[in-house]
Design a protein around this motif. Structure first.
Motif, PDB file in Angstrom:
ATOM      1  N   ALA A  45       6.339   0.824  -1.387  1.00  0.00           N
ATOM      2  CA  ALA A  45       4.897   0.676  -1.663  1.00  0.00           C
ATOM      3  C   ALA A  45       4.578  -0.777  -1.989  1.00  0.00           C
ATOM      4  N   MET A  53      -2.769   0.774   6.692  1.00  0.00           N
ATOM      5  CA  MET A  53      -2.313   2.033   7.298  1.00  0.00           C
ATOM      6  C   MET A  53      -3.345   3.151   7.128  1.00  0.00           C
ATOM      7  N   ILE A  55      -6.412   6.109   7.738  1.00  0.00           N
ATOM      8  CA  ILE A  55      -6.841   7.126   8.695  1.00  0.00           C
ATOM      9  C   ILE A  55      -7.827   6.448   9.655  1.00  0.00           C
ATOM     10  N   SER A  81      -4.000   3.964  -0.654  1.00  0.00           N
ATOM     11  CA  SER A  81      -4.017   2.611  -0.098  1.00  0.00           C
ATOM     12  C   SER A  81      -5.250   1.858  -0.606  1.00  0.00           C
ATOM     13  N   ILE A  84      -9.817   3.777   2.073  1.00  0.00           N
ATOM     14  CA  ILE A  84     -10.657   4.148   3.223  1.00  0.00           C
ATOM     15  C   ILE A  84     -10.870   5.665   3.247  1.00  0.00           C
ATOM     16  N   SER A  85      -9.777   6.443   3.245  1.00  0.00           N
ATOM     17  CA  SER A  85      -9.942   7.898   3.262  1.00  0.00           C
ATOM     18  C   SER A  85     -10.672   8.378   2.007  1.00  0.00           C
ATOM     19  N   LYS A 110      -2.993  -2.104  -4.813  1.00  0.00           N
ATOM     20  CA  LYS A 110      -3.884  -1.242  -4.036  1.00  0.00           C
ATOM     21  C   LYS A 110      -4.765  -0.380  -4.945  1.00  0.00           C
ATOM     22  N   ASP A 133       3.486   7.322  -9.134  1.00  0.00           N
ATOM     23  CA  ASP A 133       4.056   8.272  -8.173  1.00  0.00           C
ATOM     24  C   ASP A 133       3.311   9.604  -8.228  1.00  0.00           C
ATOM     25  N   ALA A 134       2.798  10.034  -7.086  1.00  0.00           N
ATOM     26  CA  ALA A 134       2.001  11.266  -7.020  1.00  0.00           C
ATOM     27  C   ALA A 134       2.721  12.467  -7.619  1.00  0.00           C
ATOM     28  N   TRP A 153       3.931   8.564   1.754  1.00  0.00           N
ATOM     29  CA  TRP A 153       5.183   8.506   2.525  1.00  0.00           C
ATOM     30  C   TRP A 153       5.502   9.898   3.059  1.00  0.00           C
ATOM     31  N   LEU A 156       7.562  12.771   1.584  1.00  0.00           N
ATOM     32  CA  LEU A 156       7.095  13.364   0.325  1.00  0.00           C
ATOM     33  C   LEU A 156       5.945  14.349   0.527  1.00  0.00           C
TER      34      LEU A 156
HETATM   35  C1  LIG Z   1      -0.717   5.610   5.024  1.00  0.00           C
HETATM   36  S1  LIG Z   1      -1.140   4.833   3.531  1.00  0.00           S
HETATM   37  C2  LIG Z   1      -2.574   5.710   3.003  1.00  0.00           C
HETATM   38  C3  LIG Z   1      -3.815   5.343   3.754  1.00  0.00           C
HETATM   39  C4  LIG Z   1      -5.080   5.888   3.138  1.00  0.00           C
HETATM   40  N1  LIG Z   1      -5.052   7.323   3.077  1.00  0.00           N
HETATM   41  C5  LIG Z   1      -6.267   5.430   3.953  1.00  0.00           C
HETATM   42  O1  LIG Z   1      -6.769   6.165   4.787  1.00  0.00           O
HETATM   43  O2  LIG Z   1      -6.661   4.275   3.768  1.00  0.00           O
HETATM   44  C6  LIG Z   1       0.085   5.494   2.451  1.00  0.00           C
HETATM   45  C7  LIG Z   1      -0.052   5.041   0.999  1.00  0.00           C
HETATM   46  O3  LIG Z   1       0.636   5.995   0.183  1.00  0.00           O
HETATM   47  C8  LIG Z   1       1.178   5.309  -0.926  1.00  0.00           C
HETATM   48  N2  LIG Z   1       2.253   6.150  -1.451  1.00  0.00           N
HETATM   49  C9  LIG Z   1       3.411   6.469  -0.828  1.00  0.00           C
HETATM   50  N3  LIG Z   1       4.151   7.290  -1.579  1.00  0.00           N
HETATM   51  C10 LIG Z   1       3.453   7.497  -2.728  1.00  0.00           C
HETATM   52  C11 LIG Z   1       3.698   8.260  -3.898  1.00  0.00           C
HETATM   53  N4  LIG Z   1       4.833   8.944  -4.077  1.00  0.00           N
HETATM   54  N5  LIG Z   1       2.747   8.299  -4.860  1.00  0.00           N
HETATM   55  C12 LIG Z   1       1.583   7.593  -4.708  1.00  0.00           C
HETATM   56  N6  LIG Z   1       1.305   6.836  -3.609  1.00  0.00           N
HETATM   57  C13 LIG Z   1       2.220   6.786  -2.639  1.00  0.00           C
HETATM   58  C14 LIG Z   1       1.655   3.976  -0.328  1.00  0.00           C
HETATM   59  O4  LIG Z   1       1.773   2.966  -1.294  1.00  0.00           O
HETATM   60  C15 LIG Z   1       0.571   3.692   0.716  1.00  0.00           C
HETATM   61  O5  LIG Z   1      -0.423   2.811   0.216  1.00  0.00           O
END
Ligand SMILES: C[S@@+](CC[C@H](N)C(=O)[O-])C[C@H]1O[C@@H](n2cnc3c(N)ncnc32)[C@H](O)[C@@H]1O
Length: 215
Positions: A45, A53, A55, A81, A84-85, A110, A133-134, A153, A156
């Motif tokens: 991250a 990245m 949607i 991120s 956006i979503s 972020k 962490d989610a 990710w 997960l």
């Molecule tokens: C594909 S991007 C998300 C894009 C976002 N949904 C958008 O549309 O703009 C994935 C994000 O998930 C975050 N991420 C990955 N694993 C995570 C976790 N275990 N807990 C919280 N955030 C996490 C990353 O840091 C990254 O910014």
């Protein structure tokens, strides 16, 4: 009928963020991929903190429509991120006149950016970004959860869904992004097995979105 997505202050934030995301390919190319591959979730991250990245805009419209139609009390987003979503989800909740969005993001940079973007769009009041962490930040979140977006990710997505399942509302909608990625195979096998309690359909939106209803 109100559509907050068309409001100039929301549109201008989305346009700016999609413009920024247009630079993702160049930023990806400059990355030290060996370091990314061997990193744990938090390190990844942080290494990818400059990459959106997101949607797609069509995916965002789909999320907006699903939230408007299902009118959830609580919306959970795994992977915020730059927001956006979150902006699409929050606009729909605002237009429903009820509900709240809980985004989760591991990168501190972020989290700060997403909060700022939501405030700039006037949607900070209907969305909370939980830092960390989610799997930890969502543990105490109360249900019922009516809509989930899984976009963190990929390895997960299934564990996060399993954690949330006891709090899902009947008929909850679960959306997973980027299902064309190989690492989503286990997740797809799970939601497509009727024994696990979902009716699930893949939609050809950008890199594929799986829409699953808790039936
Ligand atoms: C594909 S991007 C998300 C894009 C976002 N949904 C958008 O549309 O703009 C994935 C994000 O998930 C975050 N991420 C990955 N694993 C995570 C976790 N275990 N807990 C919280 N955030 C996490 C990353 O840091 C990254 O910014």
């Amino acid at each position: 009928m109100t559509n907050t997505l068309r409001e100039p202050r929301v549109r201008s934030v989305l346009d700016r963020l999609f413009d920024g995301a247009g630079g993702d390919d160049d930023t990806f190319e400059a990355l030290e991929w060996d370091a990314v591959r061997s990193a744990d979730a938090q390190e990844r991250a942080d290494l990818l903190a400059g990459i959106y990245m997101p949607i797609s805009a069509r995916g965002g419209d789909l999320l907006y429509a699903l939230v408007r139609a299902s009118r959830p009390e609580n919306v959970v987003e795994f992977g915020t991120s730059f927001g956006i979503s979150t902006l699409y989800l929050a606009a729909a909740v605002a237009d429903n006149g009820k509900g709240h969005v809980y985004g989760t993001e591991m990168s501190e940079a972020k989290v700060a950016a997403a909060r700022k973007n939501l405030d700039e769009a006037g949607l900070g009041g209907v969305a909370t970004i939980l830092p960390g962490d989610a799997r930890r930040t969502l543990a105490d979140l109360k249900g019922p959860i009516g809509l989930v977006l899984l976009d963190g990710w990929k390895e997960l997505c299934l564990p996060v869904l399993r954690d949330l399942e006891p709090r899902l509302a009947a008929g909850a909608v679960v959306v997973a992004d980027d299902i064309d990625q190989e690492s989503m195979a286990g997740y797809l096998a799970y939601v497509r097995d009727p024994a696990n309690g979902y009716v699930s359909v893949a939609l050809p939106v950008e890199d594929g979105m799986e829409i699953s209803c808790r039936a």
